[in-house]
Motif scaffolding. Sequence first.
Motif, PDB file in Angstrom:
ATOM      1  N   TYR A 188     -33.665  13.712 -22.609  1.00 30.36           N
ATOM      2  CA  TYR A 188     -34.213  14.717 -21.607  1.00 30.36           C
ATOM      3  C   TYR A 188     -33.164  15.882 -21.257  1.00 30.36           C
ATOM      4  O   TYR A 188     -33.684  17.103 -21.229  1.00 30.36           O
ATOM      5  CB  TYR A 188     -34.383  13.695 -20.399  1.00 30.36           C
ATOM      6  N   ASN A 189     -32.247  15.557 -20.667  1.00 32.52           N
ATOM      7  CA  ASN A 189     -31.335  16.843 -20.431  1.00 32.52           C
ATOM      8  C   ASN A 189     -30.934  17.665 -21.454  1.00 32.52           C
ATOM      9  O   ASN A 189     -30.883  18.719 -21.277  1.00 32.52           O
ATOM     10  CB  ASN A 189     -30.049  16.141 -19.607  1.00 32.52           C
ATOM     11  N   LYS A 249     -33.584  19.671 -22.222  1.00 26.45           N
ATOM     12  CA  LYS A 249     -33.907  20.859 -21.216  1.00 26.45           C
ATOM     13  C   LYS A 249     -33.017  22.197 -21.404  1.00 26.45           C
ATOM     14  O   LYS A 249     -33.498  23.291 -21.104  1.00 26.45           O
ATOM     15  CB  LYS A 249     -33.685  20.477 -19.574  1.00 26.45           C
ATOM     16  N   GLN A 250     -31.761  21.752 -21.895  1.00 28.12           N
ATOM     17  CA  GLN A 250     -30.824  22.867 -22.060  1.00 28.12           C
ATOM     18  C   GLN A 250     -31.360  23.828 -23.386  1.00 28.12           C
ATOM     19  O   GLN A 250     -31.197  24.864 -23.180  1.00 28.12           O
ATOM     20  CB  GLN A 250     -29.587  22.209 -22.411  1.00 28.12           C
TER      21      GLN A 250
END
Length: 233
Positions: free
Chosen positions: A171-172, A175-176
């Motif tokens: 997920y993170n 996003k990046q």
Amino acid sequence: MAYIEMKHSYKRYQTGETEIIANNDINFEIEKGELVIILGSSGAGKSTVLNILGGMDTNDEGEVIIDGVNIADYNAKQLTKYRREDVGFVFQFYNLVSNLTAKENVELASEIVADALDPVETLQSVGLGKRLNNFPAQLSGGEQQRVAIARAVAKNPKILLCDEPTGALDYNTGKQVLQILQDMSRKQGATVIIVTHNGALAPIADRVIRMHDARVKSMDINEQPQDIAALEY
Ligand SMILES: Nc1ncnc2c1ncn2[C@@H]1O[C@H](COP(=O)(O)OP(=O)(O)O)[C@@H](O)[C@H]1O
Ligand SMILES: [Mg+2]
């Protein structure tokens, strides 16, 4: 005329007796500098559209206008030149060369075009300035995808085409990667097209093209695209 236009585009596959229509009368337009999401479930025909836009595949019928030129009329040699000089690709599984460093992977692309961006600066712009001499196996999935983006961007392409670019990322990290792609459009003026099956990503795009069953079902403009940092999915 829009920067990119697909007009009455068809792609059919014949397997024995049965015909599969992968793209059935596809029509849409995209303006220069937009971040576009092509959304649809598996099998909807998204990758087929992207591959035709990128000159990796050809349609059977219809027009594919890129910056005023109908690439559907191109022969194989013209398509090769178009792919090489005008298109950057980002894939779900990065497709880096494993025995080349991050910098060398980007150089591989920048060396084949005349007006390439500097490979080191491009890697710095995706936050990999300290990873220039690392091999893909020494990098995380997100870092490898950022190398792949740098490789695509370093060619200074007319269009940046991304097929499920966050599909293999958590997920993170996803996003990046999306933030980098949104910045490419907002800050560098690049035309970025992302294919995804994840509807939660739609708010970040300037334009959302929804596909279902080989057709375009809707095309919407987001007047105020959401910042990635504020996105929950
Ligand atoms: N080379 C091929 N031969 C036969 N059928 C194909 C081929 N490529 C794609 N298809 C079919 O075309 C349809 C659309 O595929 P695709 O564009 O990959 O969809 P998506 O990317 O939305 O999942 C699917 O039914 C798929 O099975
Ligand atoms: Mg696909």
